[in-house]
Design a protein around this motif. Structure first.
Motif, PDB file in Angstrom:
ATOM      1  N   THR A 174      -0.800  10.258   2.127  1.00 39.79           N
ATOM      2  CA  THR A 174      -0.335  11.481   2.785  1.00 39.79           C
ATOM      3  C   THR A 174       1.174  11.611   2.735  1.00 39.79           C
ATOM      4  N   THR A 175       1.879  10.531   3.060  1.00 42.55           N
ATOM      5  CA  THR A 175       3.343  10.585   3.150  1.00 42.55           C
ATOM      6  C   THR A 175       4.046  10.070   1.897  1.00 42.55           C
ATOM      7  N   GLU A 226       0.859  -1.183   0.000  1.00 41.04           N
ATOM      8  CA  GLU A 226       0.000   0.000   0.000  1.00 41.04           C
ATOM      9  C   GLU A 226       0.893   1.230   0.000  1.00 41.04           C
ATOM     10  N   GLN A 262       8.566  -0.926   5.421  1.00 39.56           N
ATOM     11  CA  GLN A 262       8.182   0.232   4.627  1.00 39.56           C
ATOM     12  C   GLN A 262       9.401   0.765   3.881  1.00 39.56           C
ATOM     13  N   ASN A 296       0.951   5.094   1.226  1.00 40.24           N
ATOM     14  CA  ASN A 296       0.275   6.066   2.080  1.00 40.24           C
ATOM     15  C   ASN A 296       0.051   7.336   1.266  1.00 40.24           C
TER      16      ASN A 296
END
Length: 73
Positions: free
Chosen positions: A12-13, A8, A29, A10
């Motif tokens: 936002t980041t 996935e 990550q 993110n």
């Protein structure tokens, strides 16, 4: 061995997050997909090392076959 990674991003980041389907405790990550995959390889290796004795006992005296299956859903 080959492992499946659920990935996935993110929104936002922009960081990619991954989890191994076969070893759910292997998560990591990365800022890029390449970084995530390198980190996932390390996470999978660590998960296998931690579960080595458990996995040996689980597959003791068993004949296990692996095949790929593609499903279009």
């Amino acid at each position: 061995m080959e492992y499946s990674i659920i990935i996935e991003k993110n929104p936002t980041t922009g960081v990619y997050v991954g989890q191994c389907s076969q070893l759910p405790e292997a998560m990591s990550q990365g800022n890029t997909l390449a970084e995530l995959m390198a980190n996932m390889k390390e996470a999978i290796e660590l998960a296998i090392e931690c579960r080595r004795d458990e996995l040996k006992e689980l597959y003791k005296n068993r004949k296990v076959f692996h095949r790929r299956l593609t499903v279009n859903a």
